[in-house]
Design a protein around this motif. Structure first.
Motif, short mmCIF file in Angstrom:
data_model
loop_
_atom_site.label_atom_id
_atom_site.label_comp_id
_atom_site.label_asym_id
_atom_site.label_seq_id
_atom_site.Cartn_x
_atom_site.Cartn_y
_atom_site.Cartn_z
N THR A 122 89.64 72.63 5.71
CA THR A 122 89.70 72.17 4.33
C THR A 122 89.23 70.72 4.31
OG1 THR A 122 91.94 71.27 4.47
CG2 THR A 122 91.72 73.64 3.95
N PRO A 123 88.82 70.21 3.15
CA PRO A 123 88.40 68.80 3.10
C PRO A 123 89.48 67.84 3.60
CG PRO A 123 87.64 69.91 1.14
CD PRO A 123 88.51 70.88 1.85
N THR A 124 90.73 68.09 3.24
CA THR A 124 91.81 67.21 3.69
C THR A 124 91.97 67.28 5.20
OG1 THR A 124 93.00 67.43 1.59
CG2 THR A 124 94.28 66.73 3.51
N GLU A 125 91.94 68.49 5.75
CA GLU A 125 92.04 68.65 7.21
C GLU A 125 90.88 67.98 7.94
OE1 GLU A 125 94.25 73.01 7.66
OE2 GLU A 125 92.06 72.88 7.44
N ALA A 126 89.67 68.15 7.37
CA ALA A 126 88.49 67.54 7.99
C ALA A 126 88.62 66.03 8.02
CB ALA A 126 87.23 67.96 7.25
N GLY A 127 89.11 65.45 6.91
CA GLY A 127 89.27 64.01 6.85
C GLY A 127 90.31 63.51 7.82
N GLU A 128 91.46 64.19 7.88
CA GLU A 128 92.52 63.80 8.82
C GLU A 128 92.03 63.88 10.26
OE1 GLU A 128 95.57 66.51 7.75
OE2 GLU A 128 96.36 65.27 6.10
N THR A 129 91.28 64.95 10.56
CA THR A 129 90.76 65.13 11.91
C THR A 129 89.73 64.07 12.25
OG1 THR A 129 91.14 67.51 11.77
CG2 THR A 129 89.61 66.74 13.46
N ALA A 130 88.84 63.77 11.29
CA ALA A 130 87.82 62.74 11.52
C ALA A 130 88.47 61.40 11.82
CB ALA A 130 86.90 62.64 10.31
N LEU A 131 89.52 61.03 11.06
CA LEU A 131 90.19 59.76 11.31
C LEU A 131 90.85 59.73 12.68
CD1 LEU A 131 91.79 59.12 7.80
CD2 LEU A 131 89.88 57.87 8.85
N LYS A 132 91.41 60.84 13.10
CA LYS A 132 92.03 60.91 14.42
C LYS A 132 90.98 60.75 15.52
CE LYS A 132 94.98 63.85 17.30
NZ LYS A 132 95.72 65.14 17.38
N LEU A 133 89.83 61.43 15.34
CA LEU A 133 88.76 61.31 16.33
C LEU A 133 88.21 59.89 16.38
CD1 LEU A 133 86.83 64.63 15.62
CD2 LEU A 133 88.32 64.14 17.57
N LEU A 134 88.06 59.27 15.21
CA LEU A 134 87.55 57.90 15.17
C LEU A 134 88.47 56.93 15.88
CD1 LEU A 134 86.20 57.77 11.51
CD2 LEU A 134 84.85 57.53 13.60
N SER A 135 89.77 57.19 15.82
CA SER A 135 90.72 56.29 16.49
C SER A 135 90.57 56.34 18.01
CB SER A 135 92.16 56.66 16.10
OG SER A 135 92.53 57.92 16.66
N ALA A 136 90.00 57.43 18.53
CA ALA A 136 89.80 57.57 19.97
C ALA A 136 88.36 57.27 20.39
CB ALA A 136 90.16 58.99 20.40
N ALA A 137 87.51 56.99 19.41
CA ALA A 137 86.09 56.78 19.70
C ALA A 137 85.79 55.31 19.96
CB ALA A 137 85.23 57.27 18.53
N ARG A 138 84.71 55.07 20.69
CA ARG A 138 84.23 53.72 20.91
C ARG A 138 83.64 53.19 19.62
NH1 ARG A 138 80.17 53.05 25.93
NH2 ARG A 138 78.70 53.18 24.21
N PRO A 139 83.93 51.95 19.24
CA PRO A 139 83.34 51.40 18.01
C PRO A 139 81.83 51.25 18.16
CG PRO A 139 84.48 49.68 19.23
CD PRO A 139 84.81 50.97 19.91
N PRO A 140 81.08 51.37 17.09
CA PRO A 140 79.63 51.20 17.18
C PRO A 140 79.26 49.75 17.43
CG PRO A 140 80.29 51.40 14.88
CD PRO A 140 81.53 51.65 15.71
#
Length: 294
Positions: free
Chosen positions: A267-285
């Motif tokens: 769902t859009p809400t799930e996708a957003g929550e997941t994206a934010l979680k992944l970004l928190s573990a990702a290297r900054p650009p």
């Protein structure tokens, strides 16, 4: 005996700056050089044959071999005549260094369509068309059973790798050149052709206003370009190097980072929550050149 002894090298945009330094460095290592330059201003205006001929004269005074080409390599006719100049004058072509370019810097909201088109034309078409015609020659040679150890060195920029405020057209063009290099490296490998790109950082007439803090000079970049254009670089293809002063860096492109697979549609809400979680573990650009606070 230099590492390019006997090789025939084309350098575009070789009348000044980086291209001139590359042409002189190749000649010093034994190459015969086709010096291409329209002799235009920073914005692409006012063509003149004199810059290319001046570099040719300089190479000849030093005991080297060179010829001038003043055609527009962002046209099919100009690019074809450039490759023909190497073949007609020296009977072969071994290395193509795509370097020609100019700037028309504007912030996005002030960037005219004509300026966008002009920058994309000279940088992207000006890389693609000489490469296309050179590659056709090398493919034909390979299919005819003649040995090919060809090299292509394209010119990208930190602006194309990270972005640069006020240089949307230039950054987009230089990013396109990276993708073109990667495709060329894979498509032409079977014909004995290697393709790499450099992201040079040096004080030239193109950079002295935008990047006044640069300390390196064009001659600092040319040794890497000459090596990439020689047979000594055998096995190196599809790579991007940054070169500035005494520093050489292998640039590492896009790689998959943190990922999650739900196995079904989000769902859009799930996708957003997941994206934010992944970004928190990702290297900054990397920071965009000219960014506020940069």
């Amino acid at each position: 005996m230099g590492i390019c002894d006997g090789r025939v090298v084309i350098v575009t945009g070789a009348g000044r700056g980086l291209g001139r330094a590359h042409a002189l460095a190749f000649a010093a290592e034994g190459a015969r050089v086709v010096v291409n330059d329209l002799g235009v201003g920073l914005d692409g205006s006012g063509p003149s044959a004199s810059p290319a001929q001046q570099v040719v004269d300089e190479i000849r005074r030093a005991g080297g071999e060179a010829c001038a080409h003043g055609g527009d390599i962002a046209t099919g006719e100009g690019a074809a005549s450039l490759v023909a100049a190497a073949l007609d004058t020296y009977g072969r072509l071994d290395t193509l260094v795509n370097n020609a370019g100019f700037l028309r810097d504007r912030m996005l909201v002030n960037l005219d369509e004509d300026d966008w088109d002009a920058v994309l034309r000279v940088h992207v078409k000006g890389h693609f068309l000489p490469l296309k015609h050179a590659a056709a020659h090398w493919r034909a040679a390979s299919k005819a059973g003649r040995p090919v150890a060809a090299r292509v060195v394209n010119t990208t920029s930190g602006a194309g790798l990270l972005g640069s405020v006020g240089q949307a057209s230039y950054a987009a063009a230089k990013a396109a050149i990276v993708a073109l290099t990667l495709v060329a490296a894979e498509e032409l490998r079977r014909y004995g052709v290697q393709a790499n790109a450099i992201a040079p950082a040096a004080r030239t007439r193109m950079t002295e206003q935008t990047y006044a803090s640069l300390q390196g000079v064009p001659e600092d970049v040319s040794p890497l370009v000459v090596w990439l254009g020689s047979t000594s670089s055998a096995g190196v293809s599809g790579r991007v190097f940054e070169a500035e002063a005494g520093r050489i860096t292998v640039m590492e492109g896009w790689h998959p980072g943190p990922t999650t697979d739900k196995g079904t549609r989000w769902t859009p809400t799930e996708a957003g929550e997941t994206a934010l979680k992944l970004l928190s573990a990702a290297r900054p650009p990397g920071e965009v050149y000219g960014a506020a606070g940069g």
